[in-house]
Design an enzyme around this catalytic site. Structure first.
Site, short mmCIF file in Angstrom:
data_model
loop_
_atom_site.label_atom_id
_atom_site.label_comp_id
_atom_site.label_asym_id
_atom_site.label_seq_id
_atom_site.Cartn_x
_atom_site.Cartn_y
_atom_site.Cartn_z
N GLY A 184 20.40 32.30 56.61
CA GLY A 184 19.17 32.43 55.85
C GLY A 184 18.65 33.85 55.81
O GLY A 184 19.40 34.83 55.78
N GLY A 185 17.33 33.98 55.87
CA GLY A 185 16.70 35.28 55.80
C GLY A 185 17.09 36.19 56.95
O GLY A 185 17.01 37.42 56.84
N GLY A 419 37.23 62.10 35.45
CA GLY A 419 35.94 61.90 36.07
C GLY A 419 36.04 61.66 37.56
O GLY A 419 35.13 62.01 38.31
N ALA A 420 37.16 61.08 38.00
CA ALA A 420 37.32 60.82 39.44
C ALA A 420 37.39 62.13 40.22
O ALA A 420 36.93 62.21 41.36
CB ALA A 420 38.57 59.98 39.68
#
Length: 529
Positions: A184-185, A419-420
């Protein structure tokens, strides 16, 4: 019934010796736990108790516990009759390799380690102390989540933990060690910290457990299959380090702490190294094939360069096409980001970009210099990558490097395309120094692809297309992809021999150690999501 419950108040003058003996017995009783059977059950699951774990984490006889006698004040659902001391969590501080570290450890033997109001208040206390003292915080997690009987006050307790996690982010190192269930949280606090360790078979993390998953989706799965250590270390990326047992896990936590500063105002701790800073690394010429299409393991390069061949890989099992590791060069900690040609040819994809971006940001937060080893053919093409946001995720890595103010050195080993190349800490985005080996190929794309684009019509109209294509490929390579093209234009500071790599990196980092970077006044940047 405890010793404290049996104490009677008399009008006689207090006997400090007797009172001290009673206090000692009470604290021993609290440390032993609610009953021997609870401890036996914990050991039967191959799990240590909270105090046993803290003994492994800290240097011998240095842990100081605070608030061991705290009790909850809740009523209803039988809680008024169950008020064990400590309320299911042990908090305090001690020394790790001689430096102060704070910790809290869930005690699964008390309310299954579930968090209530008093439990949360203790955690808040130690978190506040850690931030005030400027010292790392380690959480040893083995709890069942919010204490249902205390309702919303338990949830508010988690909120206070999350708020403190965020306030301390980038200020002090925060390390989460998962030694039991975390549902859970409760799973969000570890996710907010810098590093997450997990122990196989005994530790799990998930937002909704297997029973809820089956009820909602019809899928049947085990606890470990849903949120075990290997799942989070290889599939989700939540877990940075997975271990087979608690002792091994906590030893690695100690090792990680030895590489990190106590806080963001300090430099990471250096040690004396017996590995000469001038040691040549000629073996690299044999480890890395000159042919850019051949594979090799980048970890061999890292091992050859760093002190004593020792490095600590982060997220080893996740996004293996990039390697992130902490190591030392001439005794000083460094963060290493390296493309891994042995996995997906070293391309950058969504997960690799996320992994490297987080690592770069962590190193920058804690003043750890960055060394980037570049051998990248580009970003991974594909419909799935585009539809799942490679642009957004690739931008995270770009943002992390551009935002980093620590010393930054990049080294192009072989290819660096498109771009890499830019994203992998090129000079154009702020690397302090950029080096390359004499076999480097820095270009928009590989020669074959470039020739097919530039000379497409000419090749198609030729009587011998293959011969002309080969000729144009060689022409492009000789004009724009020779090893000195970038150096001639000042985009690479020097072309170096592989055997000089360790010496050049160490001397460059020594020069940059006093680097001061001005940052613009702003509340915060807007990180790509």
């Amino acid at each position: 019934m405890t010793i404290l419950d049996d104490l009677t108040v008399t009008q006689a003058a207090p006997d400090l010796r007797r009172a001290a003996d009673e206090l000692r017995r009470l604290k021993e009783e609290v440390s032993r736990g609610p009953d021997p059977e609870a401890t036996r059950r914990q050991h039967a699951k191959n799990k240590l108790t909270a105090h046993e774990r803290l003994e492994l984490l800290f240097d011998p006889d240095t842990f100081t516990e605070i608030e061991p006698l705290r009790r909850h004040r809740a009523t209803g659902f039988g809680l008024e009759d169950r008020k064990p001391h400590g309320d299911g969590v042990v908090i305090g501080w001690g020394l790790v390799h001689g430096r102060t570290v704070f910790a809290y450890a869930h005690d699964f033997r008390v309310f299954a380690g579930a968090l209530g109001e008093a439990h949360a208040a203790k955690v808040h206390k130690v978190m506040d102390l850690a931030e005030a003292a400027g010292a790392p915080l380690v959480s040893l997690n083995d709890g069942a989540g919010a204490r249902i009987q205390e309702g919303v006050t338990a949830l508010a307790g988690y909120g206070g933990i999350f708020r403190r996690n965020v306030a301390a982010s980038g200020v002090i190192p925060q390390i989460s060690v998962m030694l039991g269930p975390c549902a859970g949280g409760a799973a969000y606090s570890p996710a907010l910290t810098d590093f997450v360790f997990m122990v196989r078979e005994t530790a799990q993390m998930f937002i909704t457990g297997p029973d809820v998953v089956q009820a909602v989706t019809g899928e049947r799965i085990t606890h470990n299959g849903l949120g075990g250590a290997d799942v989070h270390a290889t599939a989700s990326g939540v877990c940075h380090f997975a271990h087979d047992d608690e002792a091994e896990c906590l030893e690695d936590v100690r090792f990680l702490l030895s590489l990190l500063p106590s806080n963001n105002r300090e430099m990471p701790p250096s040690v004396r190294s017996d590995d000469s800073p001038d040691r040549r690394t000629d073996a690299l010429a044999d480890l890395v094939p000159a042919d850019p299409g051949r594979s090799y393991d980048i970890r061999g390069v890292i091992e050859e360069v760093v002190d004593d061949g020792e490095f600590f890989e982060v997220h080893e099992g996740w996004a293996r096409n990039v390697v992130c590791a902490l190591a030392r060069l001439d005794g000083h900690p460094v963060g290493i980001v390296a493309n891994q040609p042995a996995s997906l040819a070293g391309v950058l994809d969504i997960h690799a970009s996320e992994k490297a971006a987080r690592f770069v940001s962590t190193c920058d937060a804690f003043n750890i210099p960055l060394v980037t080893l570049v051998d990248v053919p580009g970003f991974l093409p594909g419909v799935d990558q585009e539809h799942n946001g490679i642009i957004r995720h690739g931008a995270k890595l770009l943002y992390a490097y551009c935002n980093a103010t620590v010393p930054r050195i990049s080294l192009v080993l072989r290819k660096a395309y498109g771009g890499a190349y830019i994203v992998m800490d090129s000079r154009s985005i702020g690397a302090d120094l950029s080096f390359a080996w004499p076999t480097n190929e820095i270009a928009v794309m590989g020669a074959e692809g470039a020739a097919n684009v530039i000379f497409r019509r000419e090749i198609a109209a030729s009587d011998d297309p293959e011969a002309l294509r080969a000729e144009r490929i060689q022409e492009y390579r000789s004009e724009l992809m020779h090893p000195y093209y970038a150096a001639e234009r000042g985009l690479v500071d020097d072309v170096i021999e592989p055997g000089e790599t360790r010496r050049v990196l160490i001397r460059s980092l020594a020069m940059l150690r006093a680097k001061k970077a001005e940052v613009p006044a702003r509340k915060h940047g807007n990180l790509p999501t």
